[in-house]
Design a protein around this motif. Structure first.
Motif, PDB file in Angstrom:
ATOM      1  N   SER A 118     -45.282  14.987  74.492  1.00 11.14           N
ATOM      2  CA  SER A 118     -46.269  14.092  75.232  1.00 11.14           C
ATOM      3  C   SER A 118     -45.965  12.701  75.671  1.00 11.14           C
ATOM      4  CB  SER A 118     -47.620  13.744  74.431  1.00 11.14           C
ATOM      5  OG  SER A 118     -47.515  13.114  73.537  1.00 11.14           O
ATOM      6  N   LEU A 119     -44.608  12.188  75.473  1.00  8.15           N
ATOM      7  CA  LEU A 119     -44.117  10.742  75.666  1.00  8.15           C
ATOM      8  C   LEU A 119     -43.461  10.853  76.739  1.00  8.15           C
ATOM      9  CD1 LEU A 119     -42.729   9.625  72.168  1.00  8.15           C
ATOM     10  CD2 LEU A 119     -45.058   9.093  73.320  1.00  8.15           C
ATOM     11  N   SER A 120     -43.275   9.963  77.721  1.00 11.89           N
ATOM     12  CA  SER A 120     -42.330   9.868  79.000  1.00 11.89           C
ATOM     13  C   SER A 120     -41.147   9.732  78.379  1.00 11.89           C
ATOM     14  CB  SER A 120     -43.015   8.764  79.767  1.00 11.89           C
ATOM     15  OG  SER A 120     -42.549   7.459  79.087  1.00 11.89           O
ATOM     16  N   LEU A 121     -40.020   9.841  79.675  1.00 14.39           N
ATOM     17  CA  LEU A 121     -38.707  10.021  79.448  1.00 14.39           C
ATOM     18  C   LEU A 121     -38.532   8.553  78.954  1.00 14.39           C
ATOM     19  CD1 LEU A 121     -36.150  11.429  79.563  1.00 14.39           C
ATOM     20  CD2 LEU A 121     -35.963  10.325  81.832  1.00 14.39           C
ATOM     21  N   ASP A 122     -38.696   7.437  79.546  1.00 15.28           N
ATOM     22  CA  ASP A 122     -38.600   6.036  78.918  1.00 15.28           C
ATOM     23  C   ASP A 122     -38.984   5.743  77.649  1.00 15.28           C
ATOM     24  OD1 ASP A 122     -37.132   5.350  81.359  1.00 15.28           O
ATOM     25  OD2 ASP A 122     -38.821   4.622  82.561  1.00 15.28           O
ATOM     26  N   THR A 123     -39.958   6.254  77.173  1.00 16.07           N
ATOM     27  CA  THR A 123     -40.711   6.098  76.054  1.00 16.07           C
ATOM     28  C   THR A 123     -40.060   6.917  74.897  1.00 16.07           C
ATOM     29  OG1 THR A 123     -42.794   5.955  76.996  1.00 16.07           O
ATOM     30  CG2 THR A 123     -42.817   6.138  74.927  1.00 16.07           C
ATOM     31  N   GLN A 124     -39.524   8.016  75.228  1.00 16.96           N
ATOM     32  CA  GLN A 124     -38.592   9.027  74.245  1.00 16.96           C
ATOM     33  C   GLN A 124     -37.270   8.043  73.996  1.00 16.96           C
ATOM     34  OE1 GLN A 124     -38.174  12.637  76.315  1.00 16.96           O
ATOM     35  NE2 GLN A 124     -39.936  13.352  75.626  1.00 16.96           N
ATOM     36  N   ASP A 125     -36.810   7.396  75.124  1.00 13.66           N
ATOM     37  CA  ASP A 125     -35.466   6.617  74.993  1.00 13.66           C
ATOM     38  C   ASP A 125     -35.666   5.264  73.952  1.00 13.66           C
ATOM     39  OD1 ASP A 125     -34.267   8.534  76.395  1.00 13.66           O
ATOM     40  OD2 ASP A 125     -33.972   7.199  78.408  1.00 13.66           O
ATOM     41  N   THR A 126     -36.948   4.667  74.309  1.00 12.57           N
ATOM     42  CA  THR A 126     -37.328   3.625  73.601  1.00 12.57           C
ATOM     43  C   THR A 126     -37.483   4.201  72.047  1.00 12.57           C
ATOM     44  OG1 THR A 126     -38.422   2.562  75.332  1.00 12.57           O
ATOM     45  CG2 THR A 126     -38.731   1.620  73.326  1.00 12.57           C
ATOM     46  N   LEU A 127     -38.039   5.079  71.723  1.00 13.41           N
ATOM     47  CA  LEU A 127     -38.148   5.539  70.383  1.00 13.41           C
ATOM     48  C   LEU A 127     -36.944   5.977  69.765  1.00 13.41           C
ATOM     49  CD1 LEU A 127     -39.796   6.907  68.113  1.00 13.41           C
ATOM     50  CD2 LEU A 127     -40.062   9.066  69.287  1.00 13.41           C
ATOM     51  N   MET A 128     -35.996   6.329  70.534  1.00 13.58           N
ATOM     52  CA  MET A 128     -34.612   6.734  70.089  1.00 13.58           C
ATOM     53  C   MET A 128     -34.004   5.256  69.469  1.00 13.58           C
ATOM     54  SD  MET A 128     -32.367   9.007  69.153  1.00 13.58           S
ATOM     55  CE  MET A 128     -32.328  10.468  70.031  1.00 13.58           C
ATOM     56  N   LYS A 129     -34.230   4.313  70.426  1.00 17.29           N
ATOM     57  CA  LYS A 129     -33.545   2.974  69.917  1.00 17.29           C
ATOM     58  C   LYS A 129     -34.291   2.342  68.752  1.00 17.29           C
ATOM     59  CE  LYS A 129     -33.111   1.355  74.880  1.00 17.29           C
ATOM     60  NZ  LYS A 129     -33.521   0.393  75.771  1.00 17.29           N
ATOM     61  N   TYR A 130     -35.507   2.440  68.657  1.00 22.69           N
ATOM     62  CA  TYR A 130     -36.250   2.073  67.125  1.00 22.69           C
ATOM     63  C   TYR A 130     -35.598   3.045  66.032  1.00 22.69           C
ATOM     64  CZ  TYR A 130     -39.265  -1.411  69.234  1.00 22.69           C
ATOM     65  OH  TYR A 130     -39.808  -2.470  70.100  1.00 22.69           O
ATOM     66  N   LEU A 131     -35.472   4.349  66.467  1.00 17.15           N
ATOM     67  CA  LEU A 131     -34.980   4.929  65.276  1.00 17.15           C
ATOM     68  C   LEU A 131     -33.710   4.358  64.951  1.00 17.15           C
ATOM     69  CD1 LEU A 131     -35.897   8.613  66.517  1.00 17.15           C
ATOM     70  CD2 LEU A 131     -37.137   7.308  64.667  1.00 17.15           C
ATOM     71  N   TYR A 132     -32.923   4.143  65.774  1.00 18.36           N
ATOM     72  CA  TYR A 132     -31.527   3.815  65.350  1.00 18.36           C
ATOM     73  C   TYR A 132     -31.549   2.352  64.535  1.00 18.36           C
ATOM     74  CZ  TYR A 132     -29.131   7.535  67.854  1.00 18.36           C
ATOM     75  OH  TYR A 132     -28.590   8.651  68.333  1.00 18.36           O
ATOM     76  N   LYS A 133     -32.544   1.536  65.033  1.00 18.54           N
ATOM     77  CA  LYS A 133     -32.829   0.049  64.568  1.00 18.54           C
ATOM     78  C   LYS A 133     -33.205   0.502  63.236  1.00 18.54           C
ATOM     79  CE  LYS A 133     -34.873  -4.325  65.378  1.00 18.54           C
ATOM     80  NZ  LYS A 133     -35.474  -5.008  66.468  1.00 18.54           N
ATOM     81  N   GLY A 134     -34.114   1.207  62.867  1.00 14.45           N
ATOM     82  CA  GLY A 134     -34.655   1.549  61.360  1.00 14.45           C
ATOM     83  C   GLY A 134     -33.378   1.935  60.577  1.00 14.45           C
ATOM     84  N   MET A 135     -32.523   3.002  61.173  1.00 12.94           N
ATOM     85  CA  MET A 135     -31.443   3.160  60.477  1.00 12.94           C
ATOM     86  C   MET A 135     -30.368   2.223  60.102  1.00 12.94           C
ATOM     87  SD  MET A 135     -30.558   6.764  61.996  1.00 12.94           S
ATOM     88  CE  MET A 135     -31.746   7.974  62.607  1.00 12.94           C
ATOM     89  N   ALA A 136     -30.524   1.355  60.927  1.00 21.47           N
ATOM     90  CA  ALA A 136     -29.521   0.139  60.863  1.00 21.47           C
ATOM     91  C   ALA A 136     -29.884  -0.923  59.895  1.00 21.47           C
ATOM     92  CB  ALA A 136     -29.250  -0.660  62.163  1.00 21.47           C
ATOM     93  N   MET A 137     -31.287  -0.787  59.394  1.00 22.74           N
ATOM     94  CA  MET A 137     -31.961  -1.680  58.424  1.00 22.74           C
ATOM     95  C   MET A 137     -31.093  -1.426  57.074  1.00 22.74           C
ATOM     96  SD  MET A 137     -35.864  -1.439  59.457  1.00 22.74           S
ATOM     97  CE  MET A 137     -36.415  -2.617  57.793  1.00 22.74           C
ATOM     98  N   PRO A 138     -30.840  -2.441  56.153  1.00 21.79           N
ATOM     99  CA  PRO A 138     -30.311  -2.175  55.029  1.00 21.79           C
ATOM    100  C   PRO A 138     -31.362  -1.423  54.151  1.00 21.79           C
ATOM    101  CG  PRO A 138     -30.372  -4.569  55.475  1.00 21.79           C
ATOM    102  CD  PRO A 138     -31.184  -3.943  56.706  1.00 21.79           C
ATOM    103  N   GLY A 139     -30.829  -0.691  53.397  1.00 21.82           N
ATOM    104  CA  GLY A 139     -31.837   0.442  52.627  1.00 21.82           C
ATOM    105  C   GLY A 139     -32.912   0.974  53.472  1.00 21.82           C
ATOM    106  N   TRP A 140     -32.854   1.111  54.864  1.00 21.61           N
ATOM    107  CA  TRP A 140     -33.584   1.544  55.648  1.00 21.61           C
ATOM    108  C   TRP A 140     -35.008   1.020  55.662  1.00 21.61           C
ATOM    109  CZ3 TRP A 140     -32.216   7.245  57.448  1.00 21.61           C
ATOM    110  CH2 TRP A 140     -31.028   7.060  57.719  1.00 21.61           C
ATOM    111  N   GLY A 141     -35.394  -0.163  55.174  1.00 24.61           N
ATOM    112  CA  GLY A 141     -36.755  -0.695  55.008  1.00 24.61           C
ATOM    113  C   GLY A 141     -37.668   0.018  54.206  1.00 24.61           C
ATOM    114  N   ASP A 142     -38.936   0.273  54.736  1.00 30.56           N
ATOM    115  CA  ASP A 142     -40.053   0.968  53.811  1.00 30.56           C
ATOM    116  C   ASP A 142     -39.994   2.494  54.199  1.00 30.56           C
ATOM    117  OD1 ASP A 142     -40.405  -1.630  52.953  1.00 30.56           O
ATOM    118  OD2 ASP A 142     -42.174  -1.981  54.428  1.00 30.56           O
TER     119      ASP A 142
END
Length: 163
Positions: A107-131
């Motif tokens: 249901s997400l647009s192509l740009d929104t899917q790309d932004t979601l992927m950026k946030y997924l990688y940002k979450g993975m880069a967090m020490p201990g992966w946050g919460d």
């Protein structure tokens, strides 16, 4: 051994160097406005999650993401007060049933899917992966790659705009 040569920025001597400002437009808002916007979005996301409207909540978080050097201060402030867009996104990811993920992503647009992927990688880069547990982020990554294809990963890795 002298290692000072490694600290020299040779790009300042090149006339044809490509600057980030030439690749994309920075967010015109000042850091206070970005922070206020993030607070408002967090409230809207909580309301949408209460209605169990996951696609709309994801769209609210992922659209109009702050990019550019002038918002780094706001990103740091958001982190300090724990109203960070990533935390809001992680709340959505944690509350979504795994069977519903492909439908939400479609249901997400192509740009929104790309932004979601950026946030997924940002979450993975967090020490201990946050919460959030790693299985949630990796599960979303797998489903997003299945729906959006490998091109989503390539676009995310080559985009100079960092969330």
């Amino acid at each position: 051994m002298d290692t000072a040569f490694r600290k020299i920025n040779i790009d300042i001597y090149d006339e044809d160097v490509l600057q980030d400002s030439e690749l994309y437009e920075a967010d015109p808002r000042d850091p206070a406005e970005v922070l206020e916007d993030a607070k408002q979005r967090a409230g809207m996301v909580r309301s949408l999650l209460a209605k169990n409207d996951i696609p709309a909540a994801l769209t609210v978080v992922l659209e109009n993401a702050p990019y550019g050097p002038n918002v780094d201060d706001a990103k740091a402030r958001i982190l300090v007060v724990d109203i960070m867009t990533l935390q809001t996104l992680l709340t959505i990811l944690n509350t979504t049933k795994s069977a519903d993920i492909p439908g939400v992503i479609k249901s997400l647009s192509l740009d929104t899917q790309d932004t979601l992927m950026k946030y997924l990688y940002k979450g993975m880069a967090m020490p201990g992966w946050g919460d959030v547990s790693g299985s949630v982020l990796l599960g979303w990554h797998e489903k997003l790659t299945e729906v959006a294809g490998v091109g989503c990963i390539v676009r995310t890795m080559t985009d100079r705009r960092i969330v």
